[in-house]
Design a protein around this motif. Structure first.
Motif, mmCIF file in Angstrom:
data_model
loop_
_atom_site.group_PDB
_atom_site.id
_atom_site.type_symbol
_atom_site.label_atom_id
_atom_site.label_comp_id
_atom_site.label_asym_id
_atom_site.label_seq_id
_atom_site.Cartn_x
_atom_site.Cartn_y
_atom_site.Cartn_z
ATOM 1 N N PHE A 188 0.741 -1.429 -0.109
ATOM 2 C CA PHE A 188 0.224 0.268 -0.202
ATOM 3 C C PHE A 188 0.440 1.141 0.095
ATOM 4 O O PHE A 188 2.088 1.288 0.486
ATOM 5 C CB PHE A 188 -0.781 -0.225 1.441
ATOM 6 C CG PHE A 188 -0.155 -0.193 2.540
ATOM 7 C CD1 PHE A 188 -0.207 1.044 3.209
ATOM 8 C CD2 PHE A 188 -0.121 -2.224 3.251
ATOM 9 C CE1 PHE A 188 0.854 0.815 4.471
ATOM 10 C CE2 PHE A 188 0.822 -1.451 4.303
ATOM 11 C CZ PHE A 188 0.862 -0.354 5.222
ATOM 12 N N ASP A 189 0.082 2.725 -0.214
ATOM 13 C CA ASP A 189 1.067 3.674 -0.887
ATOM 14 C C ASP A 189 0.667 4.689 0.413
ATOM 15 O O ASP A 189 1.153 5.329 0.792
ATOM 16 C CB ASP A 189 1.032 4.233 -1.766
ATOM 17 C CG ASP A 189 1.046 3.388 -2.527
ATOM 18 O OD1 ASP A 189 2.732 2.767 -2.866
ATOM 19 O OD2 ASP A 189 0.457 3.295 -3.860
ATOM 20 N N VAL B 89 -4.452 2.579 -1.570
ATOM 21 C CA VAL B 89 -5.091 3.164 -0.070
ATOM 22 C C VAL B 89 -5.334 2.086 1.375
ATOM 23 O O VAL B 89 -6.287 1.365 0.343
ATOM 24 C CB VAL B 89 -6.510 4.088 -0.125
ATOM 25 C CG1 VAL B 89 -6.216 4.809 1.413
ATOM 26 C CG2 VAL B 89 -5.346 5.406 -1.056
ATOM 27 N N LEU B 90 -5.184 2.188 1.871
ATOM 28 C CA LEU B 90 -4.968 1.134 3.123
ATOM 29 C C LEU B 90 -5.794 2.110 4.406
ATOM 30 O O LEU B 90 -5.450 2.432 4.945
ATOM 31 C CB LEU B 90 -3.607 0.576 4.169
ATOM 32 C CG LEU B 90 -4.138 -0.465 5.158
ATOM 33 C CD1 LEU B 90 -4.519 -1.937 4.811
ATOM 34 C CD2 LEU B 90 -2.405 -0.510 6.238
ATOM 35 N N THR C 250 -6.869 4.697 -5.223
ATOM 36 C CA THR C 250 -7.765 3.376 -4.926
ATOM 37 C C THR C 250 -7.617 2.743 -3.797
ATOM 38 O O THR C 250 -6.580 2.446 -3.195
ATOM 39 C CB THR C 250 -6.516 2.359 -6.015
ATOM 40 O OG1 THR C 250 -6.064 3.020 -7.213
ATOM 41 C CG2 THR C 250 -6.617 1.039 -6.128
ATOM 42 N N PRO C 251 -9.029 2.370 -3.497
ATOM 43 C CA PRO C 251 -9.314 1.609 -2.164
ATOM 44 C C PRO C 251 -8.865 0.306 -2.261
ATOM 45 O O PRO C 251 -9.226 -0.866 -3.178
ATOM 46 C CB PRO C 251 -10.400 1.722 -1.948
ATOM 47 C CG PRO C 251 -11.274 2.036 -2.988
ATOM 48 C CD PRO C 251 -10.449 2.782 -3.810
ATOM 49 N N TYR C 252 -7.444 -0.112 -1.311
ATOM 50 C CA TYR C 252 -8.001 -1.420 -1.620
ATOM 51 C C TYR C 252 -6.896 -2.331 -0.417
ATOM 52 O O TYR C 252 -6.739 -3.333 -0.920
ATOM 53 C CB TYR C 252 -5.758 -0.905 -1.747
ATOM 54 C CG TYR C 252 -4.464 -1.853 -3.037
ATOM 55 C CD1 TYR C 252 -4.507 -2.173 -3.696
ATOM 56 C CD2 TYR C 252 -3.657 -2.894 -1.794
ATOM 57 C CE1 TYR C 252 -3.687 -3.789 -4.337
ATOM 58 C CE2 TYR C 252 -2.945 -4.374 -2.378
ATOM 59 C CZ TYR C 252 -2.819 -4.153 -3.468
ATOM 60 O OH TYR C 252 -2.373 -5.662 -4.033
ATOM 61 N N ALA C 253 -7.455 -1.909 0.457
ATOM 62 C CA ALA C 253 -6.311 -2.543 1.517
ATOM 63 C C ALA C 253 -7.606 -2.406 2.944
ATOM 64 O O ALA C 253 -7.489 -0.668 3.216
ATOM 65 C CB ALA C 253 -5.123 -3.132 1.031
ATOM 66 N N MET C 254 -7.723 -3.230 4.017
ATOM 67 C CA MET C 254 -8.717 -2.722 4.927
ATOM 68 C C MET C 254 -7.454 -3.616 6.146
ATOM 69 O O MET C 254 -7.610 -4.807 6.111
ATOM 70 C CB MET C 254 -9.821 -3.216 5.157
ATOM 71 C CG MET C 254 -10.669 -2.150 4.710
ATOM 72 S SD MET C 254 -12.391 -2.015 5.002
ATOM 73 C CE MET C 254 -11.753 -1.048 6.677
#
Length: 232
Positions: free
Chosen positions: A74-75, A129-130, A155-159
């Motif tokens: 993630f960034d 985005v995390l 970009t919503p990428y992970a939680m």
């Protein structure tokens, strides 16, 4: 669909240490608690009780260790208001301490109409985005965060969450055969990293089988899982 969940292995040392820590802090409690879905749960997890510097710092270490072990890329980090704001900031600090420095941002509940204005605070939302939060009950906060992130062109990428309750979510007041985590993973397409889950809690209670009180709690949690639990 490929499995989008990346989480520490069930009942591993990190998860067991986290369950013990949550119990010691009074964040994880046993008794009878009404959930948002109206269920009577034999346990309750309130991350708001990680309420001093030492506890918050240790919590951030657990998040960071779980994230680094997950190898999720993630960034930047995003914290949904309100609990997620503190969590995202603390996790960003701990990640930097461990050599992974990333920007973070969070949102306001109401957009500010003076000064810099807007609903977002912190670093510009960019890249993968995390989202950092405590638990997921229905995936509502996740959907709101995803909309904000996409609206900003990222970009919503992970939680990352502290505890996966591994139980059925509700939609329009009805139980559905998937959890909020499964919904976020399989429908919304995000990776999910949980420090611990219900199975880890049960393993901890089993490990303390010499304690009659722990055995009592374990039976009640098992009964709750039998009624509302989901696999995976």
């Amino acid at each position: 669909m490929t499995d989008q969940t990346v989480t520490p292995a069930g009942s591993d040392a990190l998860a067991q240490d986290f369950v013990r820590f949550a119990l010691d802090c009074g964040v994880l409690r046993f008794g009878e608690f009404k959930t948002k879905a109206g269920r009577m749960s034999p346990y309750f997890f309130n991350a708001g009780l990680f309420d001093d510097g030492a506890r918050l710092g240790r919590l951030a270490q657990f998040y960071a260790q779980a994230l680094l072990a997950s190898r999720i890329e993630f960034d930047m980090v995003f914290g949904p208001a309100y609990k997620g704001i503190v969590l995202a900031a603390a996790v960003a600090v701990e990640l930097a301490r461990q050599g992974r420095n990333v920007p973070f941002a969070y949102n306001r509940k109401e957009a500010k109409d003076h000064g810099e204005g807007g609903a977002l605070v912190g670093a510009p939302l960019r890249g993968r985005v995390l989202i950092v939060d405590d638990v997921m009950s229905a995936g509502t906060a996740a959907r709101e965060s995803i909309a904000l992130i996409r609206g900003a062109g990222a970009t919503p990428y992970a939680m990352a969450i502290a505890l996966d309750r591994q139980e059925m979510a509700t939609e329009n007041g009805q139980d559905v055969p998937h959890s909020a985590v499964q919904y976020v993973r399989e429908v919304l397409g995000l990776k999910v990293c949980a420090i611990a889950n219900l199975q880890d809690l049960l393993h901890y209670l089993s490990a303390g089988s010499g304690d009659a009180q722990l055995r009592q709690h374990r039976e009640r949690v098992l009964a709750y899982r039998a009624r509302y639990g989901v696999a995976g």
